[in-house]
Scaffold this motif. Structure first.
Motif, PDB file in Angstrom:
ATOM      1  N   UNK A   1      -8.896  -1.055  -3.091  1.00 40.60           N
ATOM      2  CA  UNK A   1     -10.428  -2.124  -2.928  1.00 40.60           C
ATOM      3  C   UNK A   1     -10.959  -0.569  -2.798  1.00 40.60           C
ATOM      4  N   UNK A   2     -10.938   0.353  -2.881  1.00 36.22           N
ATOM      5  CA  UNK A   2     -12.166   1.510  -2.108  1.00 36.22           C
ATOM      6  C   UNK A   2     -11.765   2.106  -3.790  1.00 36.22           C
ATOM      7  N   UNK A   3     -11.014   2.327  -4.647  1.00 36.33           N
ATOM      8  CA  UNK A   3     -11.811   1.947  -5.794  1.00 36.33           C
ATOM      9  C   UNK A   3     -12.077   0.994  -6.753  1.00 36.33           C
ATOM     10  N   UNK A   4     -12.205  -0.141  -6.779  1.00 36.05           N
ATOM     11  CA  UNK A   4     -12.199  -1.364  -7.148  1.00 36.05           C
ATOM     12  C   UNK A   4     -12.912  -0.827  -8.469  1.00 36.05           C
ATOM     13  N   UNK A   5     -12.625  -1.633  -8.996  1.00 36.16           N
ATOM     14  CA  UNK A   5     -12.578  -1.790 -10.923  1.00 36.16           C
ATOM     15  C   UNK A   5     -12.884  -2.899 -11.677  1.00 36.16           C
ATOM     16  N   UNK A   6     -14.051  -2.751 -11.989  1.00 35.76           N
ATOM     17  CA  UNK A   6     -14.115  -3.925 -13.387  1.00 35.76           C
ATOM     18  C   UNK A   6     -13.388  -4.338 -14.462  1.00 35.76           C
ATOM     19  N   UNK A   7     -12.652  -3.081 -14.973  1.00 38.78           N
ATOM     20  CA  UNK A   7     -11.649  -2.806 -15.913  1.00 38.78           C
ATOM     21  C   UNK A   7     -10.900  -3.622 -15.201  1.00 38.78           C
ATOM     22  N   UNK A   8      -9.690  -3.783 -13.829  1.00 42.52           N
ATOM     23  CA  UNK A   8      -9.032  -4.264 -13.341  1.00 42.52           C
ATOM     24  C   UNK A   8      -8.995  -5.936 -12.759  1.00 42.52           C
ATOM     25  N   UNK A   9     -10.379  -5.874 -12.674  1.00 40.26           N
ATOM     26  CA  UNK A   9     -10.815  -7.299 -12.263  1.00 40.26           C
ATOM     27  C   UNK A   9     -10.857  -8.139 -13.897  1.00 40.26           C
ATOM     28  N   UNK A  10     -11.314  -7.779 -14.876  1.00 42.95           N
ATOM     29  CA  UNK A  10     -11.430  -8.555 -15.804  1.00 42.95           C
ATOM     30  C   UNK A  10      -9.643  -8.824 -16.407  1.00 42.95           C
ATOM     31  N   UNK A  11      -8.392  -8.427 -16.345  1.00 39.73           N
ATOM     32  CA  UNK A  11      -7.298  -8.308 -16.509  1.00 39.73           C
ATOM     33  C   UNK A  11      -6.985  -9.297 -15.951  1.00 39.73           C
TER      34      UNK A  11
END
Length: 427
Positions: free
Chosen positions: A146-156
């Protein structure tokens, strides 16, 4: 070795890979599933360069993703010609191209509203809010997600969990397409040295992520990091090329970068690419953009070929573009676009408004999601936003449900919803 990288196993499905009918392959089905998804459609109102562009020329995430997909297909075409003797019996040229094109198409599908500044808004909210004692139960990995929320991880996550969420694996794309999508195959929290600058999956999605790389024959190290899928290097190169060159062109169209400066940069990458001075500026820019993209495609393919053994065994490091002889002028294009466009007054003003909206929505949604005895307002919020919270969800999963909701919003919907829920739109 190539056979594992070209697996048409559908992640999340217990059924074996379907035999080809000779008409429409599993990889082309991946491409179509992404195109017709609601998450992909929402990219039409998500920022690429300038939020809420006043010109109908300026690109948004949807057009950017389509262009990246086209460049990715070109990269795949050249690479297929290079390795045809090795993989010709495993996959057709069209299927090989479809894998990379589909991965490129979905590469930004998890980006929150207002682009990378939207990511920063979620990260800052989490860093501040999760310091409270009520979140002491989060482990290090969950907190860092959460503190390093990442759009790439969200894409997966969007592709494998949130779209078609009624079944395991979500859209159930093939292992090859998902492998080609992932730029940073590591978790957010790494006890040792991180191999990649960002992460590619959340802890909640670790099992499905592991299935993708198991199908590709990649084993995790002791910290849960994997070597990259070879075709992910092509997807990354396509994005790198478009991100720098096309944002430079958009900056010119928006009046934030001078045409003369842009033409000089393009000429440094590919001499004689921008035509003659008696041509209209718009034609020179278009011609230069096309020829420079082609130049960067060929240079990236040359690097892929020169380092093929390392690419296949997973020891290749960095991006393809960083190993090309034109990396210096390429980085100048990228830096110029960032400094002149992303730091322009209009962009900063709109991103500041988006930042406040994302912060505000996270506060509103999380309060309702974590309420042990929801009051009338909490129930209204859950109903209005269609935020699904169940008793069997952990605090971490409830927080992810909130980031799922906010990151899936378009720029306009994010701002409008915040105004409505905060009472600013009354009257």
């Amino acid at each position: 070795m190539w056979q594992a990288f070209l697996s048409n196993k559908r992640i999340g499905s217990s059924r074996p890979a379907a035999p080809s009918d000779g008409l429409r392959s599993e990889f082309h089905k991946d491409y179509d599933r992404i195109i017709f998804s609601s998450a992909f459609r929402r990219l039409s109102d998500k920022t690429q360069v300038v939020p809420f562009p006043q010109s109908d020329y300026t690109r948004q995430r949807l057009t950017h993703s389509l262009e990246v997909s086209c460049v990715g297909r070109s990269l795949a075409t050249s690479v297929y010609g290079m390795v045809r003797d090795e993989i010709g019996e495993l996959v057709s040229q069209g299927d090989f191209e479809a894998i990379v094109a589909a991965a490129c198409l979905a590469h930004d599908i998890g980006n929150p509203p207002f682009g990378h500044f939207g990511e920063k808004a979620i990260q800052d909210w989490a860093t501040q809010r999760l310091a409270a004692s009520e979140f002491d139960g989060l482990n290090d990995a969950e907190r860092t997600d959460l503190t390093k929320f990442e759009g790439n991880a969200q894409s997966f996550r969007v592709l494998s969990r949130l779209q078609m969420s009624n079944r395991r694996g979500g859209m159930r794309l093939t292992a090859a397409t998902l492998g080609a999508l992932v730029k940073y195959p590591r978790p957010s929290h790494v006890a040792g040295t991180a191999r990649y600058k960002k992460h590619g999956y959340f802890q909640d999605d670790a099992e499905l992520f592991g299935e993708v790389f198991a199908a590709a024959g990649r084993e995790p190290d002791e910290h849960g990091q994997f070597s990259r899928h070879p075709l992910a290097l092509l997807s990354e190169a396509a994005d790198d090329i478009c991100y720098a060159i096309i944002d430079l062109e958009d900056g010119c169209k928006a009046g934030l970068i001078s045409v003369a400066e842009a033409l000089d940069i393009l000429e440094d990458i590919r001499p004689d690419s921008t035509g003659s001075s008696d041509m209209p500026d718009s034609d020179r820019l278009s011609m230069g953009r096309a020829m420079v993209i082609n130049e960067l495609v060929q240079k990236s393919v040359d690097v892929f070929q020169a380092h093929l053994n390392e690419v296949l065994d997973g020891s290749f490091t960095g991006a393809l573009i960083d190993h090309t002889p034109v990396v210096k002028p390429y980085k100048l294009a990228k830096t110029t676009a960032y400094e002149r466009v992303f730091n322009s007054e209009r962009v900063l003003e709109l991103e500041a408004a988006g930042y406040r909206a994302i912060h505000g929505l996270m506060e509103i949604l999380v309060a309702a999601a974590l309420a042990t005895s929801p009051n009338g307002l909490d129930k209204h919020i859950l109903k209005l936003t269609r935020l699904t919270i169940t008793d069997d969800m952990s605090v971490y999963q409830k927080l992810l449900a909130c980031t799922d909701k906010v990151s899936g919003m378009t720029d306009r919907y994010c701002v409008d919803l915040f105004r409505k829920l905060s009472g600013h739109a009354i009257g």
